[in-house]
Design a protein around this motif. Sequence first.
Motif, PDB file in Angstrom:
ATOM      1  N   GLN A 139       0.719  -1.139   0.012  1.00 23.24           N
ATOM      2  CA  GLN A 139       0.036  -0.166   0.129  1.00 23.24           C
ATOM      3  C   GLN A 139       0.940   1.181   0.042  1.00 23.24           C
ATOM      4  N   LEU A 140       0.715   2.264  -0.824  1.00 21.66           N
ATOM      5  CA  LEU A 140       1.234   3.473  -0.810  1.00 21.66           C
ATOM      6  C   LEU A 140       0.531   4.416  -0.167  1.00 21.66           C
ATOM      7  N   SER A 141       1.099   5.702   0.270  1.00 24.70           N
ATOM      8  CA  SER A 141       0.206   6.702   0.493  1.00 24.70           C
ATOM      9  C   SER A 141      -0.541   7.284  -0.557  1.00 24.70           C
ATOM     10  N   ASP A 142      -1.668   8.096  -0.157  1.00 23.13           N
ATOM     11  CA  ASP A 142      -2.824   8.512  -1.070  1.00 23.13           C
ATOM     12  C   ASP A 142      -2.004   9.230  -2.237  1.00 23.13           C
ATOM     13  N   MET A 143      -2.763   9.308  -3.337  1.00 22.07           N
ATOM     14  CA  MET A 143      -2.331  10.053  -4.647  1.00 22.07           C
ATOM     15  C   MET A 143      -1.814  11.659  -4.180  1.00 22.07           C
ATOM     16  N   PRO A 144      -0.642  12.056  -4.512  1.00 24.47           N
ATOM     17  CA  PRO A 144      -0.513  13.462  -3.928  1.00 24.47           C
ATOM     18  C   PRO A 144      -0.750  14.472  -4.831  1.00 24.47           C
TER      19      PRO A 144
ATOM     20  N   ARG B  41      -3.487   4.178  -3.419  1.00 26.30           N
ATOM     21  CA  ARG B  41      -2.575   3.700  -4.569  1.00 26.30           C
ATOM     22  C   ARG B  41      -1.882   2.517  -3.916  1.00 26.30           C
ATOM     23  N   PHE B  42      -1.596   1.421  -4.727  1.00 24.34           N
ATOM     24  CA  PHE B  42      -1.027   0.367  -4.470  1.00 24.34           C
ATOM     25  C   PHE B  42      -0.332  -0.390  -5.414  1.00 24.34           C
ATOM     26  N   VAL B  43       0.634  -1.344  -5.051  1.00 22.41           N
ATOM     27  CA  VAL B  43       1.222  -1.892  -6.177  1.00 22.41           C
ATOM     28  C   VAL B  43       1.137  -3.388  -5.877  1.00 22.41           C
TER      29      VAL B  43
ATOM     30  N   TRP C 141      11.127   4.264  -5.810  1.00 23.88           N
ATOM     31  CA  TRP C 141      10.098   4.932  -5.944  1.00 23.88           C
ATOM     32  C   TRP C 141       9.048   4.566  -4.778  1.00 23.88           C
ATOM     33  N   ILE C 142       8.777   2.942  -4.761  1.00 21.42           N
ATOM     34  CA  ILE C 142       7.821   2.553  -3.829  1.00 21.42           C
ATOM     35  C   ILE C 142       8.184   3.026  -2.299  1.00 21.42           C
ATOM     36  N   ASP C 143       9.856   2.839  -1.917  1.00 23.97           N
ATOM     37  CA  ASP C 143      10.040   3.287  -0.522  1.00 23.97           C
ATOM     38  C   ASP C 143       9.901   4.803  -0.201  1.00 23.97           C
ATOM     39  N   SER C 144       9.800   5.573  -1.345  1.00 25.55           N
ATOM     40  CA  SER C 144       9.449   6.931  -1.137  1.00 25.55           C
ATOM     41  C   SER C 144       8.093   7.291  -0.930  1.00 25.55           C
ATOM     42  N   GLN C 145       7.105   6.292  -1.195  1.00 21.17           N
ATOM     43  CA  GLN C 145       5.758   6.544  -1.397  1.00 21.17           C
ATOM     44  C   GLN C 145       5.083   5.810  -0.506  1.00 21.17           C
TER      45      GLN C 145
END
Length: 233
Positions: free
Chosen positions: A33-38, A187-189, A223-227
């Motif tokens: 899971q990523l943070s919400d769309m910025p 957002r998620f991968v 990028w994943i780590d940053s998000q």
Amino acid sequence: MSFWPTQDHWSVEIPLHTPHLRVDALNDTGFVQLSDMPTDVPSSEWESLEYMDWKSGGDTNFAPIASADGELDCRGFWDKGKTDKDALWTSNAEIAPTLREYVDGVGANFGRVRIIKLEPQDREVAMRSIHRDDNNRFNPDDEGWVVRSWVELTDNPDSYMLLMDNGPDGLPDPATERRVPLPKGARFVVDTQRLWHVVVHNGDSPRYALITSFESGPALASWIDSQRATATV
């Protein structure tokens, strides 16, 4: 549950264990899971696109933003002799500059980029479309494993992405079920070649989301780590 896949399901034959480079963040559960769309995405960037009648995961239409050859084509890249990488922007990309910039900003090699329009479907109906993706056909063993990312464009907090890992028989293992909620901006991968997946859409209007294929490697991992989100599903 009236439907459950069997050994005859086409997903069972899709390879799982290969030497391709993976992203560590997906090792444990197959998704992150990523943070919400910025960034705020204007609704015109998905409402004004040219959609094609293409079924995948339910009653769907797709608007290709990047494809194997830049044409408005929803077919797998293998039909053009390519892995799902090195995509070219389509005419739809000109209508969706925010989404194009977002994909470019990841910094990783990308393949299919498209908007999905999914009509409402409850869990029982959705389960008829549960599947794994054939993301890595023609992908050389010494290159990165292709995974997919999602950005939810419409607000459907009562809907969710249903994910299940494989059991010993190669079919979905109910004990591994995870549900990723789909509010606007989520957002998620997902390693969709590994995980069985489908969306349960409990809304009363179509759900729209951006789906992008990305190649695993240092750029995507960074990028994943940053998000990353602070909490997991």
